[in-house]
Design a protein around this motif. Structure first.
Motif, PDB file in Angstrom:
ATOM      1  N   ILE A  35      32.428 -33.560  -7.023  1.00  0.00           N
ATOM      2  CA  ILE A  35      31.618 -34.541  -8.286  1.00  0.00           C
ATOM      3  C   ILE A  35      33.013 -35.043  -8.870  1.00  0.00           C
ATOM      4  CG2 ILE A  35      30.840 -34.233 -10.477  1.00  0.00           C
ATOM      5  CD1 ILE A  35      28.747 -31.983  -9.204  1.00  0.00           C
ATOM      6  N   ASN A  36      34.129 -34.396  -8.888  1.00  0.00           N
ATOM      7  CA  ASN A  36      35.181 -34.956  -9.801  1.00  0.00           C
ATOM      8  C   ASN A  36      36.032 -36.044  -9.254  1.00  0.00           C
ATOM      9  OD1 ASN A  36      34.894 -32.986 -11.857  1.00  0.00           O
ATOM     10  ND2 ASN A  36      36.410 -31.547 -10.836  1.00  0.00           N
ATOM     11  N   PHE A  37      35.880 -36.133  -7.879  1.00  0.00           N
ATOM     12  CA  PHE A  37      36.553 -37.234  -7.144  1.00  0.00           C
ATOM     13  C   PHE A  37      35.499 -38.276  -7.035  1.00  0.00           C
ATOM     14  CE2 PHE A  37      39.727 -34.282  -6.549  1.00  0.00           C
ATOM     15  CZ  PHE A  37      41.036 -34.874  -6.566  1.00  0.00           C
ATOM     16  N   ASP A  38      34.262 -38.151  -7.276  1.00  0.00           N
ATOM     17  CA  ASP A  38      33.244 -39.032  -7.220  1.00  0.00           C
ATOM     18  C   ASP A  38      32.712 -39.515  -5.864  1.00  0.00           C
ATOM     19  OD1 ASP A  38      31.330 -40.518  -8.586  1.00  0.00           O
ATOM     20  OD2 ASP A  38      32.181 -42.502  -8.548  1.00  0.00           O
ATOM     21  N   LYS A  39      33.032 -38.500  -5.156  1.00  0.00           N
ATOM     22  CA  LYS A  39      32.515 -38.483  -3.697  1.00  0.00           C
ATOM     23  C   LYS A  39      30.986 -38.080  -3.484  1.00  0.00           C
ATOM     24  CE  LYS A  39      36.901 -37.184  -1.386  1.00  0.00           C
ATOM     25  NZ  LYS A  39      37.559 -36.418  -0.755  1.00  0.00           N
ATOM     26  N   HIS A  40      30.547 -37.336  -4.444  1.00  0.00           N
ATOM     27  CA  HIS A  40      28.990 -37.047  -4.507  1.00  0.00           C
ATOM     28  C   HIS A  40      28.655 -36.974  -6.044  1.00  0.00           C
ATOM     29  CE1 HIS A  40      25.704 -34.115  -2.967  1.00  0.00           C
ATOM     30  NE2 HIS A  40      25.245 -35.192  -2.913  1.00  0.00           N
ATOM     31  N   ARG A  41      27.418 -37.338  -6.070  1.00  0.00           N
ATOM     32  CA  ARG A  41      26.839 -37.725  -7.392  1.00  0.00           C
ATOM     33  C   ARG A  41      25.283 -37.237  -7.340  1.00  0.00           C
ATOM     34  NH1 ARG A  41      29.390 -36.906 -12.101  1.00  0.00           N
ATOM     35  NH2 ARG A  41      30.867 -38.487 -10.992  1.00  0.00           N
ATOM     36  N   PRO A  42      25.259 -35.931  -7.275  1.00  0.00           N
ATOM     37  CA  PRO A  42      23.772 -35.380  -6.855  1.00  0.00           C
ATOM     38  C   PRO A  42      22.809 -35.716  -8.255  1.00  0.00           C
ATOM     39  CG  PRO A  42      24.996 -33.505  -7.386  1.00  0.00           C
ATOM     40  CD  PRO A  42      26.049 -34.644  -7.153  1.00  0.00           C
ATOM     41  N   SER A  43      21.495 -35.791  -7.902  1.00  0.00           N
ATOM     42  CA  SER A  43      20.561 -35.693  -8.922  1.00  0.00           C
ATOM     43  C   SER A  43      20.350 -34.889  -9.836  1.00  0.00           C
ATOM     44  CB  SER A  43      19.368 -36.460  -8.288  1.00  0.00           C
ATOM     45  OG  SER A  43      18.506 -35.413  -7.344  1.00  0.00           O
ATOM     46  N   ALA A  44      20.616 -33.476  -9.312  1.00  0.00           N
ATOM     47  CA  ALA A  44      20.469 -32.481  -9.969  1.00  0.00           C
ATOM     48  C   ALA A  44      21.431 -31.282  -9.356  1.00  0.00           C
ATOM     49  CB  ALA A  44      19.247 -31.715  -9.839  1.00  0.00           C
ATOM     50  N   LEU A  45      21.883 -30.387 -10.272  1.00  0.00           N
ATOM     51  CA  LEU A  45      22.748 -29.026  -9.696  1.00  0.00           C
ATOM     52  C   LEU A  45      21.778 -27.945  -9.826  1.00  0.00           C
ATOM     53  CD1 LEU A  45      26.373 -29.734 -11.019  1.00  0.00           C
ATOM     54  CD2 LEU A  45      25.410 -29.921  -8.692  1.00  0.00           C
ATOM     55  N   LEU A  46      21.698 -27.094  -8.712  1.00  0.00           N
ATOM     56  CA  LEU A  46      21.118 -25.765  -8.850  1.00  0.00           C
ATOM     57  C   LEU A  46      22.027 -24.656  -9.120  1.00  0.00           C
ATOM     58  CD1 LEU A  46      18.441 -24.282  -8.957  1.00  0.00           C
ATOM     59  CD2 LEU A  46      18.593 -24.214  -6.280  1.00  0.00           C
ATOM     60  N   ASP A  47      22.161 -24.195 -10.482  1.00  0.00           N
ATOM     61  CA  ASP A  47      23.307 -23.084 -10.643  1.00  0.00           C
ATOM     62  C   ASP A  47      22.489 -21.950 -10.504  1.00  0.00           C
ATOM     63  OD1 ASP A  47      25.265 -21.450 -12.000  1.00  0.00           O
ATOM     64  OD2 ASP A  47      24.442 -21.657 -13.800  1.00  0.00           O
ATOM     65  N   LEU A  48      23.401 -21.040  -9.568  1.00  0.00           N
ATOM     66  CA  LEU A  48      22.877 -19.795  -8.981  1.00  0.00           C
ATOM     67  C   LEU A  48      23.599 -18.533  -9.727  1.00  0.00           C
ATOM     68  CD1 LEU A  48      22.511 -20.746  -5.137  1.00  0.00           C
ATOM     69  CD2 LEU A  48      20.656 -20.556  -7.139  1.00  0.00           C
ATOM     70  N   ASN A  49      24.296 -18.809 -10.634  1.00  0.00           N
ATOM     71  CA  ASN A  49      25.087 -17.694 -11.074  1.00  0.00           C
ATOM     72  C   ASN A  49      24.301 -16.603 -11.801  1.00  0.00           C
ATOM     73  OD1 ASN A  49      28.266 -18.077 -10.688  1.00  0.00           O
ATOM     74  ND2 ASN A  49      27.350 -20.262 -11.480  1.00  0.00           N
ATOM     75  N   ARG A  50      22.954 -17.143 -12.347  1.00  0.00           N
ATOM     76  CA  ARG A  50      22.418 -15.858 -13.054  1.00  0.00           C
ATOM     77  C   ARG A  50      21.473 -15.178 -12.159  1.00  0.00           C
ATOM     78  NH1 ARG A  50      20.178 -18.802 -18.793  1.00  0.00           N
ATOM     79  NH2 ARG A  50      22.394 -19.237 -19.738  1.00  0.00           N
ATOM     80  N   VAL A  51      21.480 -15.521 -10.868  1.00  0.00           N
ATOM     81  CA  VAL A  51      20.523 -14.904  -9.922  1.00  0.00           C
ATOM     82  C   VAL A  51      21.247 -13.590  -9.194  1.00  0.00           C
ATOM     83  CG1 VAL A  51      19.218 -15.329  -7.638  1.00  0.00           C
ATOM     84  CG2 VAL A  51      19.626 -17.012  -9.209  1.00  0.00           C
ATOM     85  N   GLY A  52      20.887 -12.345  -9.826  1.00  0.00           N
ATOM     86  CA  GLY A  52      21.620 -11.183  -9.529  1.00  0.00           C
ATOM     87  C   GLY A  52      21.528 -11.065  -7.951  1.00  0.00           C
ATOM     88  N   GLU A  53      20.308 -11.098  -7.755  1.00  0.00           N
ATOM     89  CA  GLU A  53      20.084 -10.704  -6.141  1.00  0.00           C
ATOM     90  C   GLU A  53      21.002 -11.345  -5.357  1.00  0.00           C
ATOM     91  OE1 GLU A  53      15.547 -11.611  -7.603  1.00  0.00           O
ATOM     92  OE2 GLU A  53      17.680 -12.288  -8.348  1.00  0.00           O
ATOM     93  N   LEU A  54      21.722 -12.636  -5.436  1.00  0.00           N
ATOM     94  CA  LEU A  54      22.497 -13.105  -4.586  1.00  0.00           C
ATOM     95  C   LEU A  54      23.869 -12.404  -4.739  1.00  0.00           C
ATOM     96  CD1 LEU A  54      21.590 -16.688  -4.942  1.00  0.00           C
ATOM     97  CD2 LEU A  54      20.718 -15.073  -3.365  1.00  0.00           C
ATOM     98  N   ALA A  55      24.255 -11.789  -5.847  1.00  0.00           N
ATOM     99  CA  ALA A  55      25.490 -10.993  -6.232  1.00  0.00           C
ATOM    100  C   ALA A  55      25.665  -9.671  -5.531  1.00  0.00           C
ATOM    101  CB  ALA A  55      26.011 -11.414  -7.518  1.00  0.00           C
ATOM    102  N   GLU A  56      24.768  -9.121  -4.546  1.00  0.00           N
ATOM    103  CA  GLU A  56      25.089  -7.992  -4.148  1.00  0.00           C
ATOM    104  C   GLU A  56      25.073  -7.830  -2.437  1.00  0.00           C
ATOM    105  OE1 GLU A  56      20.951  -6.642  -5.200  1.00  0.00           O
ATOM    106  OE2 GLU A  56      21.334  -6.877  -7.216  1.00  0.00           O
TER     107      GLU A  56
END
Length: 290
Positions: A35-56
């Motif tokens: 994103i910072n280098f403008d190589k990809h500009r997605p229509s949406a970002l799906l933030d998974l940091n609050r999904v506790g099940e994935l961090a176990e």
């Protein structure tokens, strides 16, 4: 750009189903660079940091079920005995800050041929767990990488975990780069001696369009160890055996020339790493260590 922030895995899957073009983000170590280098500009970002099940992570019938959101730092600190090859690979990833943020699931999702975790996961015979609102499925690691930075996920799927068999024997990971730290691999190699099953796993990175197993080298080495009685006797491996294994690993690669290294250098370095990794792993096996 829309920013989606689910709190549970169910919400995350629903969001992905509703926004199949949304790019998952956890550590952001790959996504934010693009994103910072403008190589990809997605229509949406799906933030998974609050999904506790994935961090176990947890034991799962002889395997470790490693949540997609578990960081490299946690693999290094919490799983070096159970997943030694992956822990070795994790130690080579970027800087301490990157290892604290980056995740194995994110590395898999990016599907880069140079992903540091991939050779170790290939050698260990890992299985990727993917889920959507339609259900979940398990994808053998051999079938997960479908092309350069492409994977087998459907548009509405997320990686939820990777299942890796707990080590039954020594494992090794080697990586060649243009400097000693914070570097993308010129080539990489992972090795696992599955001493209980008397099989071998060998994974190649950054030397083909996708990460891949050296299946011929695996089968040949397992057979040579059995035919020579080495599994039982733990005798020193003949230099010719080490050299033949190295040659077969090299033959499994199909590298290109690029800014990081030539195809010829990648082939040479893979053979050197394969020979050394086998020598180190066998020394561990002789000493009864993992």
């Amino acid at each position: 750009m829309e920013f989606l922030q689910p709190s549970t895995l169910g919400e995350a899957l629903e969001a992905k189903a509703a926004h199949p073009d949304a790019v998952p983000i956890a550590g952001g170590t790959d996504v934010m660079v693009e994103i910072n280098f403008d190589k990809h500009r997605p229509s949406a970002l799906l933030d998974l940091n609050r999904v506790g099940e994935l961090a176990e992570w947890a034991p799962d019938n002889g395997h470790i079920r490693l949540g997609a959101g578990v960081s490299y730092a946690r693999v290094i600190n919490e799983l070096p005995g159970k997943l030694p090859g992956l822990a070795m690979a994790a130690r080579t990833v970027g800087s301490p800050q990157i290892r604290n943020r980056g995740t194995v699931g994110g590395n898999l999702g990016a599907a880069s041929p140079a992903g540091d975790s991939h050779p170790a996961l290939l050698a260990a015979g890992a299985v990727v767990e993917a889920a959507s609102v339609r259900g979940s499925r398990r994808i053998p690691i051999d079938e997960f990488f479908t092309g350069v930075k492409r994977n087998a996920l459907a548009p509405d799927e997320l990686i939820t975990a990777v299942l890796v068999e707990s080590a039954s024997g020594p494992q090794q990971f080697c990586k060649i780069g243009t400097r000693n730290a914070m570097v993308i691999a010129v080539s990489a190699f992972g090795l696992a001696l599955h001493s209980e099953e008397r099989t071998v796993g060998a994974g190649i990175g950054s030397a083909a369009p996708t990460p891949r197993r050296a299946t011929d080298a695996e089968r040949w080495l397992a057979g040579a160890l059995a035919d020579g009685g080495h599994w039982d006797s733990k005798t020193a491996l003949p230099p010719a055996l080490l050299a033949e294994f190295a040659n077969r690993v090299r033959a499994a690669a199909s590298p290109i020339d690029d800014v990081r290294g030539s195809a010829a250098y990648r082939l040479h370095s893979l053979a050197v790493m394969a020979r050394r990794a086998l020598a180190w792993a066998w020394a561990d096996y002789q000493n009864g260590g993992d």
